[in-house]
Design an enzyme around this catalytic site. Structure first.
Site, short mmCIF file in Angstrom:
data_model
loop_
_atom_site.label_atom_id
_atom_site.label_comp_id
_atom_site.label_asym_id
_atom_site.label_seq_id
_atom_site.Cartn_x
_atom_site.Cartn_y
_atom_site.Cartn_z
N ASN A 1 -7.04 54.57 76.33
CA ASN A 1 -7.74 54.89 77.30
C ASN A 1 -7.96 53.87 78.15
OD1 ASN A 1 -9.31 55.90 79.15
ND2 ASN A 1 -11.06 56.15 77.94
N LYS B 1 -8.66 53.43 81.15
CA LYS B 1 -9.84 53.47 82.06
C LYS B 1 -9.37 52.85 83.43
CE LYS B 1 -13.09 53.00 78.19
NZ LYS B 1 -14.25 52.73 77.85
N GLU C 1 -18.56 57.88 80.30
CA GLU C 1 -18.50 57.11 81.69
C GLU C 1 -18.47 58.06 83.01
OE1 GLU C 1 -15.31 54.44 80.77
OE2 GLU C 1 -16.57 53.30 79.36
N SER D 1 -15.13 50.89 70.30
CA SER D 1 -14.94 49.31 69.63
C SER D 1 -13.84 49.61 68.69
CB SER D 1 -16.22 48.55 69.37
OG SER D 1 -16.84 48.17 70.68
P1 PGA Z 1 -13.74 50.87 73.59
O1 PGA Z 1 -13.72 52.12 74.50
O2 PGA Z 1 -12.34 50.90 72.77
O3 PGA Z 1 -13.37 49.63 74.52
O4 PGA Z 1 -15.01 50.75 72.88
C1 PGA Z 1 -13.53 53.46 74.08
C2 PGA Z 1 -13.67 54.48 75.09
O5 PGA Z 1 -14.35 54.31 76.04
O6 PGA Z 1 -12.81 55.21 75.15
#
Ligand code: PGA
Length: 253
Positions: free
Chosen positions: A9, A11, A99, A215
């Site tokens: 992802n 983002k 989000e 994470s």
């Molecule tokens: P992250 O994000 O791996 O940076 O914690 C995961 C996500 O929001 O899909």
């Protein structure tokens, strides 16, 4: 048998040039996926077509949109419809990321509407759920997540539910470097599967892929993915680094 999935992802990160370079670096590894494994790249809308062209012909590699409109078409300036996404041959759509729920007030009903449009078009939704730190600390995470599932998914016909991928992403573990322990992830995934079994039956619940997100990194993926009910990961930060994400793909059982 349910699929094991490594989903990136991105983002709202990377320019198109940076995104192309990242994808090229990952794809040049030519990681061979078996019938039961998938790698998915959820890239920003303007990069969908380029990403789709790059992965075409690669077995079990897919591109996903990070969201879609809850409306079919029309006067919704700035929105991107499921039909538009499908017209690029893109096959997957993430919905309900925490989000988006938090920053754009996405309700369970809105997510149910998106889900219906995605499934009607024959695409695969990746439905995100997960609790905040407050809820985890008050011990109400199981009820909270079951409610997210029931409000957005329980209206589906069982045959359509089978097409849904679920991503459990505890909000307190997203982008924080704080991963749920393997036991916390496994416990929640069992709870989610039981919740699905209660409504859709054991067979469907057993066949649904439930990804863990929050994470996930190259150095914890093997342990997380080795849990019997963790069917891979939805990966933010670590998916922006070619080496890290290749390691995560290779960690799929
Ligand atoms: P992250 O994000 O791996 O940076 O914690 C995961 C996500 O929001 O899909």
């Amino acid at each position: 048998m349910r699929k094991k999935i490594a989903a990136a992802n991105w983002k709202m990160n990377l320019t198109v040039q940076e995104g192309e370079k990242l994808l090229d670096e990952i794809l040049k590894d030519k990681i061979v996926l078996n019938d039961n494994q998938q790698a998915i790249f959820a890239v920003p809308f303007p990069y969908l077509q380029i990403a789709q062209e790059k992965i075409s012909g690669m077995k079990n590699y897919f591109v996903a949109a990070q969201d879609c409109s809850d409306k079919k078409s029309g006067a919704y300036t700035g929105e991107v419809s499921v039909d538009m996404i499908a017209s690029l041959q893109v096959t997957h759509v993430i919905i309900g990321h925490s989000e988006r729920r938090a920053n754009f007030n996405e309700s369970s009903q809105m997510l149910a509407d998106k889900l219906n449009l995605i499934l009607a078009k024959g695409l695969t939704p990746i439905f995100c759920c997960g609790e905040s730190l407050d809820i985890r600390e008050s011990g109400k995470q199981n009820d909270f997540v079951a409610t997210q599932i029931s409000e957005s998914l329980f209206h589906l016909e069982p045959a359509l539910m089978e097409k849904v991928v679920i991503a459990y992403e505890p909000i307190w573990a997203i982008g924080t470097g704080k991963t749920a322990t393997t036991a916390e992830a496994q416990d929640m995934h069992v709870h989610l599967r039981n919740t699905l079994a209660g409504h859709f039956g054991d067979k469907i619940a057993a066949d649904i892929s439930i990804l863990y997100g929050g994470s996930v990194k190259g150095n914890n993926a093997v342990e997380l993915f080795s849990q019997p009910d963790v069917d891979g990961g939805l990966v933010g930060g670590a998916s922006l680094n070619a080496q890290e994400f290749c390691t995560i793909i290779k960690s799929l059982p």
